[in-house]
Design an enzyme around this catalytic site. Structure first.
Site, PDB file in Angstrom:
ATOM      1  N   GLU A   1      14.396  18.083 -81.701  1.00  0.00           N
ATOM      2  CA  GLU A   1      14.814  17.926 -80.306  1.00  0.00           C
ATOM      3  C   GLU A   1      14.801  16.474 -79.856  1.00  0.00           C
ATOM      4  O   GLU A   1      15.628  16.078 -79.038  1.00  0.00           O
ATOM      5  CB  GLU A   1      13.919  18.773 -79.395  1.00  0.00           C
ATOM      6  CG  GLU A   1      14.143  20.271 -79.612  1.00  0.00           C
ATOM      7  CD  GLU A   1      13.215  21.144 -78.779  1.00  0.00           C
ATOM      8  OE1 GLU A   1      12.372  20.586 -78.039  1.00  0.00           O
ATOM      9  OE2 GLU A   1      13.331  22.362 -78.879  1.00  0.00           O
ATOM     10  N   VAL A   2      13.850  15.705 -80.338  1.00  0.00           N
ATOM     11  CA  VAL A   2      13.772  14.290 -79.945  1.00  0.00           C
ATOM     12  C   VAL A   2      14.287  13.440 -81.115  1.00  0.00           C
ATOM     13  O   VAL A   2      13.711  13.473 -82.209  1.00  0.00           O
ATOM     14  CB  VAL A   2      12.319  13.886 -79.589  1.00  0.00           C
ATOM     15  CG1 VAL A   2      12.248  12.401 -79.265  1.00  0.00           C
ATOM     16  CG2 VAL A   2      11.803  14.712 -78.412  1.00  0.00           C
TER      17      VAL A   2
ATOM     18  N   ASN B   1      10.614  18.034 -88.299  1.00  0.00           N
ATOM     19  CA  ASN B   1      11.883  18.698 -88.003  1.00  0.00           C
ATOM     20  C   ASN B   1      12.996  17.649 -88.089  1.00  0.00           C
ATOM     21  O   ASN B   1      12.856  16.546 -87.556  1.00  0.00           O
ATOM     22  CB  ASN B   1      11.837  19.324 -86.610  1.00  0.00           C
ATOM     23  CG  ASN B   1      10.811  20.439 -86.512  1.00  0.00           C
ATOM     24  OD1 ASN B   1      10.642  21.205 -87.453  1.00  0.00           O
ATOM     25  ND2 ASN B   1      10.115  20.515 -85.391  1.00  0.00           N
TER      26      ASN B   1
ATOM     27  N   HIS C   1       9.562  11.801 -86.093  1.00  0.00           N
ATOM     28  CA  HIS C   1       8.175  12.076 -85.725  1.00  0.00           C
ATOM     29  C   HIS C   1       7.591  13.135 -86.649  1.00  0.00           C
ATOM     30  O   HIS C   1       8.276  14.085 -87.036  1.00  0.00           O
ATOM     31  CB  HIS C   1       8.040  12.500 -84.265  1.00  0.00           C
ATOM     32  CG  HIS C   1       8.960  13.608 -83.854  1.00  0.00           C
ATOM     33  ND1 HIS C   1      10.286  13.404 -83.551  1.00  0.00           N
ATOM     34  CD2 HIS C   1       8.748  14.941 -83.705  1.00  0.00           C
ATOM     35  CE1 HIS C   1      10.851  14.544 -83.223  1.00  0.00           C
ATOM     36  NE2 HIS C   1       9.938  15.512 -83.321  1.00  0.00           N
TER      37      HIS C   1
ATOM     38  N   ILE D   1       2.952  16.676 -75.681  1.00  0.00           N
ATOM     39  CA  ILE D   1       2.851  17.047 -74.260  1.00  0.00           C
ATOM     40  C   ILE D   1       2.781  18.563 -74.078  1.00  0.00           C
ATOM     41  O   ILE D   1       2.256  19.050 -73.071  1.00  0.00           O
ATOM     42  CB  ILE D   1       4.031  16.425 -73.472  1.00  0.00           C
ATOM     43  CG1 ILE D   1       3.713  16.308 -71.993  1.00  0.00           C
ATOM     44  CG2 ILE D   1       5.337  17.162 -73.723  1.00  0.00           C
ATOM     45  CD1 ILE D   1       4.651  15.402 -71.224  1.00  0.00           C
TER      46      ILE D   1
ATOM     47  N   HIS E   1       4.774  15.982 -86.891  1.00  0.00           N
ATOM     48  CA  HIS E   1       3.832  16.825 -86.151  1.00  0.00           C
ATOM     49  C   HIS E   1       2.604  17.057 -87.023  1.00  0.00           C
ATOM     50  O   HIS E   1       2.731  17.429 -88.196  1.00  0.00           O
ATOM     51  CB  HIS E   1       4.427  18.205 -85.862  1.00  0.00           C
ATOM     52  CG  HIS E   1       5.605  18.230 -84.948  1.00  0.00           C
ATOM     53  ND1 HIS E   1       5.506  18.605 -83.615  1.00  0.00           N
ATOM     54  CD2 HIS E   1       6.914  17.965 -85.155  1.00  0.00           C
ATOM     55  CE1 HIS E   1       6.716  18.571 -83.052  1.00  0.00           C
ATOM     56  NE2 HIS E   1       7.580  18.194 -83.969  1.00  0.00           N
TER      57      HIS E   1
END
Ligand code: AMP
Ligand code: ZN
Length: 116
Positions: free
Chosen positions: A94-95, A86, A99, A31, A101
């Site tokens: 952060e999430v 991460n 995930h 996003i 990237h």
């Protein structure tokens, strides 16, 4: 996990610019893209982070990388790209849903870690 934003994206409960979906993984455009190509690949099943995987997760981990190669090429980074996962507080995650990237071109992504 019911309150996890990436679980909700995987389930189609909140909108995202999805660019790939199969039985194990979902991919969508970040996003807040940091490069012209910035796609996230996530497992459909909730896994908190790379620090929380086990041997049974090897198929989904392999699929995440295989899909990254395909999506990088399809999204304008056929001349190279960078994959980042991460992990946890030290990794700046952060999430809290695993995930990958995918960051890419057309220009070089830049230094691996900011020299600050
Ligand atoms: P990380 O710091 O590795 O946890 O990265 C989380 C990434 O998720 C950031 O690059 C965010 O821009 C991205 N992100 C957060 N919410 C959304 C969303 N609803 N749709 C797409 N990307 C998101
Ligand atoms: Zn989740």
């Amino acid at each position: 996990m019911s309150d996890c934003i990436f679980c909700k994206i995987a389930a189609g409960e909140i909108p995202a610019k999805k660019c790939y979906e199969d039985d194990l993984v979902v991919a969508f455009h970040d996003i807040h893209p940091l490069r012209p190509t910035h796609v996230l690949v996530i497992p459909v099943r909730h896994i908190s982070s790379l620090a929380h995987v086990s041997a049974e997760d090897e198929p989904v981990l392999g699929r995440m990388l295989a899909v990254a190669q395909k999506l990088a090429a399809e999204n304008g980074s056929d001349d190279g790209f960078r994959c980042i996962i991460n992990t946890g507080r030290i990794g700046g995650q952060e999430v809290p849903h695993l995930h990958l990237h995918i960051l890419g071109g057309p220009e070089p992504v830049g230094p691996m870690v900011a020299k600050t």
